[in-house]
Design an enzyme around this catalytic site. Structure first.
Site, mmCIF file in Angstrom:
data_model
loop_
_atom_site.group_PDB
_atom_site.id
_atom_site.type_symbol
_atom_site.label_atom_id
_atom_site.label_comp_id
_atom_site.label_asym_id
_atom_site.label_seq_id
_atom_site.Cartn_x
_atom_site.Cartn_y
_atom_site.Cartn_z
ATOM 1 N N GLU A 67 12.495 2.766 14.476
ATOM 2 C CA GLU A 67 11.350 3.706 13.954
ATOM 3 C C GLU A 67 10.150 3.659 14.773
ATOM 4 O O GLU A 67 10.057 2.843 15.735
ATOM 5 C CB GLU A 67 10.911 3.367 12.352
ATOM 6 C CG GLU A 67 10.227 2.196 12.330
ATOM 7 C CD GLU A 67 10.006 1.895 10.785
ATOM 8 O OE1 GLU A 67 9.968 2.862 9.975
ATOM 9 O OE2 GLU A 67 10.027 0.676 10.286
ATOM 10 N N LYS A 101 6.612 -1.487 2.227
ATOM 11 C CA LYS A 101 5.163 -1.066 2.571
ATOM 12 C C LYS A 101 4.345 -2.311 2.323
ATOM 13 O O LYS A 101 3.388 -1.923 1.532
ATOM 14 C CB LYS A 101 4.944 0.055 2.085
ATOM 15 C CG LYS A 101 4.142 1.038 3.001
ATOM 16 C CD LYS A 101 4.083 2.469 2.525
ATOM 17 C CE LYS A 101 3.037 3.303 3.374
ATOM 18 N NZ LYS A 101 3.228 3.480 4.660
ATOM 19 N N ARG A 104 -7.453 -20.330 -2.446
ATOM 20 C CA ARG A 104 -6.405 -20.180 -1.400
ATOM 21 C C ARG A 104 -5.497 -21.341 -1.657
ATOM 22 O O ARG A 104 -5.794 -22.391 -1.563
ATOM 23 C CB ARG A 104 -7.134 -20.157 -0.052
ATOM 24 C CG ARG A 104 -6.088 -19.766 1.053
ATOM 25 C CD ARG A 104 -6.688 -20.078 2.528
ATOM 26 N NE ARG A 104 -5.744 -19.747 3.492
ATOM 27 C CZ ARG A 104 -4.513 -20.575 3.670
ATOM 28 N NH1 ARG A 104 -4.520 -21.610 3.267
ATOM 29 N NH2 ARG A 104 -3.749 -20.019 4.616
ATOM 30 N N ARG A 117 8.194 4.692 -4.588
ATOM 31 C CA ARG A 117 8.107 3.683 -3.351
ATOM 32 C C ARG A 117 7.054 2.398 -3.783
ATOM 33 O O ARG A 117 7.307 1.429 -3.486
ATOM 34 C CB ARG A 117 7.899 4.204 -2.012
ATOM 35 C CG ARG A 117 7.982 3.296 -0.990
ATOM 36 C CD ARG A 117 7.988 4.090 0.288
ATOM 37 N NE ARG A 117 6.659 4.568 0.648
ATOM 38 C CZ ARG A 117 6.581 5.356 1.583
ATOM 39 N NH1 ARG A 117 7.363 5.570 2.703
ATOM 40 N NH2 ARG A 117 5.294 5.884 2.052
ATOM 41 N N TYR A 163 0.653 -1.239 -0.076
ATOM 42 C CA TYR A 163 0.052 -0.014 -0.014
ATOM 43 C C TYR A 163 0.899 1.298 -0.058
ATOM 44 O O TYR A 163 2.123 1.313 0.229
ATOM 45 C CB TYR A 163 -0.881 -0.025 1.224
ATOM 46 C CG TYR A 163 -0.261 0.320 2.748
ATOM 47 C CD1 TYR A 163 0.649 -0.670 2.995
ATOM 48 C CD2 TYR A 163 -0.539 1.460 3.235
ATOM 49 C CE1 TYR A 163 1.002 -0.081 4.448
ATOM 50 C CE2 TYR A 163 0.046 1.944 4.308
ATOM 51 C CZ TYR A 163 0.884 1.054 4.869
ATOM 52 O OH TYR A 163 1.533 1.484 6.213
ATOM 53 N N HIS A 199 -0.777 -20.959 -0.899
ATOM 54 C CA HIS A 199 0.402 -20.164 -0.727
ATOM 55 C C HIS A 199 0.841 -19.596 -2.002
ATOM 56 O O HIS A 199 1.327 -18.762 -2.256
ATOM 57 C CB HIS A 199 1.340 -20.699 0.042
ATOM 58 C CG HIS A 199 0.824 -20.896 1.356
ATOM 59 N ND1 HIS A 199 -0.242 -21.578 2.086
ATOM 60 C CD2 HIS A 199 1.296 -20.360 2.599
ATOM 61 C CE1 HIS A 199 -0.477 -21.562 3.249
ATOM 62 N NE2 HIS A 199 0.611 -20.550 3.616
ATOM 63 N N LEU A 227 11.210 1.481 7.157
ATOM 64 C CA LEU A 227 10.299 1.831 6.261
ATOM 65 C C LEU A 227 11.175 3.120 5.550
ATOM 66 O O LEU A 227 11.424 3.988 6.320
ATOM 67 C CB LEU A 227 8.889 2.121 6.299
ATOM 68 C CG LEU A 227 8.087 2.588 4.830
ATOM 69 C CD1 LEU A 227 7.767 1.417 4.214
ATOM 70 C CD2 LEU A 227 7.058 3.469 5.301
HETATM 71 N N1 PDD Z 1 2.746 5.055 7.783
HETATM 72 N N2 PDD Z 1 7.384 3.816 9.428
HETATM 73 C C1 PDD Z 1 6.279 3.025 9.180
HETATM 74 C C2 PDD Z 1 6.238 1.891 9.712
HETATM 75 C C3 PDD Z 1 5.282 3.693 8.648
HETATM 76 O O1 PDD Z 1 4.116 3.016 8.551
HETATM 77 C C4 PDD Z 1 5.295 4.884 8.119
HETATM 78 C C5 PDD Z 1 4.036 5.737 7.565
HETATM 79 C C6 PDD Z 1 6.447 5.552 8.282
HETATM 80 C C7 PDD Z 1 6.591 7.100 7.539
HETATM 81 O O2 PDD Z 1 6.443 6.972 6.124
HETATM 82 P P1 PDD Z 1 6.085 8.130 5.250
HETATM 83 O O3 PDD Z 1 6.821 9.367 5.665
HETATM 84 O O4 PDD Z 1 6.573 7.967 3.992
HETATM 85 O O5 PDD Z 1 4.678 8.446 5.660
HETATM 86 C C8 PDD Z 1 7.626 5.221 8.665
HETATM 87 C C9 PDD Z 1 1.626 5.578 7.134
HETATM 88 C C10 PDD Z 1 1.329 6.937 7.368
HETATM 89 C C11 PDD Z 1 0.412 4.624 7.237
HETATM 90 O O6 PDD Z 1 0.627 3.275 7.674
HETATM 91 O O7 PDD Z 1 -0.614 5.011 7.555
#
Ligand code: PDD
Length: 280
Positions: free
Chosen positions: A180, A148, A101, A53, A34, A103, A204
């Site tokens: 983070e 992501k 379903r 990304r 996402y 894997h 991330l």
């Molecule tokens: N999340 N690290 C993680 C684990 C995150 O889920 C996010 C952002 C960030 C920051 O990334 P960015 O600056 O690109 O938004 C870092 C989004 C906002 C979410 O899951 O909704």
């Protein structure tokens, strides 16, 4: 109920009318990636970085990118047009698609593409004045946190632990290092230098993180991308968490201990002001 404009597999409709099969691999396996793109005054912010990304995320999990950057931009633009709000968070999800379903990757299956434009409340008031509280928790996520993916259960558990401790965000600790937040990147200010974890498999690669590094360059503030020992959190002059939805927030407490002078720091003020200028 407010209508959230959405896009599903080539068609535009209110989100309440979207229907996805229970056999969708996003639903069954979390076999999906996402992206979340902030929109200010009806203009997407850092869109090309978010789309780059997204392209990397699908590539890393071997899903064919269903659209070109131009096509993605057109979808985002149309969702913005269909929204009443000025500030939005455009969410995009791509799953491996619908199949029996199993894997093993299914053959000849089209990815499911879903997007929606949610109203986005700007950060204001108390959070800016007083900063936010953090807690630390053990990082129980997998080892590809650079992708992501929608499988965010470990992040959700961490975030909920923060909320239950009356904190805003949980900082994830792995092997003695602070990586983070559950939904944000982390910056630590120590003796005038700003530190953030390098872009590797454990965090991330945040679009906001990268943007902030650019602002630090502009401000001629020294920064280092390096692993941050957990102990540094408790002796930091300033702590910041960054994300597309919540911009850059200063933390004034961590694990109930006061950070720096207990108010948002001077460097945060400079970077935050420049970030606001960039948005404007
Ligand atoms: N999340 N690290 C993680 C684990 C995150 O889920 C996010 C952002 C960030 C920051 O990334 P960015 O600056 O690109 O938004 C870092 C989004 C906002 C979410 O899951 O909704």
């Amino acid at each position: 109920m407010i209508q959230i404009p959405a896009f599903l597999n080539g068609e535009y409709m209110p989100v309440a009318e979207c229907r996805v099969s229970p056999l969708d691999r996003g639903f069954l396996f979390g076999d999906a990636v996402y992206e979340l793109i902030p929109v200010y005054n009806r203009k997407a912010f850092c869109m090309s970085q978010h789309l780059a990304r997204l392209a990397r995320s699908v590539e890393q999990v071997h899903i064919q990118n269903p659209y070109t950057p131009t096509q993605w931009a057109a979808i985002i633009e149309k969702l913005i047009q269909q929204s009443d709000d000025e500030d939005l968070a455009v969410y995009i999800q791509v799953t491996r698609g619908v199949a029996k379903r199993d894997h093993i990757f299914p053959e000849n299956v089209n990815p499911t593409v879903f997007a929606m434009a949610n109203p986005m409340a700007r950060v204001a008031g108390e959070e800016l004045q007083n900063g936010v509280e953090l807690i630390t928790v053990k990082d129980i996520r997998w080892q590809r946190c650079d992708i992501k993916v929608t499988g965010l259960l470990a992040n959700i558990l961490a975030k909920q632990e923060a909320i239950q401790s009356s904190a805003y965000e949980a900082i994830l600790i792995r092997d003695g290092f602070a990586l983070e937040g559950s939904a944000s990147n982390l910056f630590v200010v120590r003796n005038g230098t700003v530190y953030t974890h390098p872009e590797d498999n454990l965090v991330l690669p945040g679009v906001t993180r990268d943007f902030i590094l650019g602002l630090l360059n502009e401000l001629e503030v020294e920064f280092r991308e390096q692993a941050i020992p957990e102990e540094w959190l408790y002796s930091a002059n300033e702590l910041w968490v960054t994300s597309s939805a919540r911009e850059i927030l200063a933390a004034t407490k961590i694990d109930k201990r006061v950070v720096g002078k207990g108010v948002p720091g001077e460097l945060w003020k400079d970077v935050h002001a420049l970030y606001q200028k960039s948005i404007a």
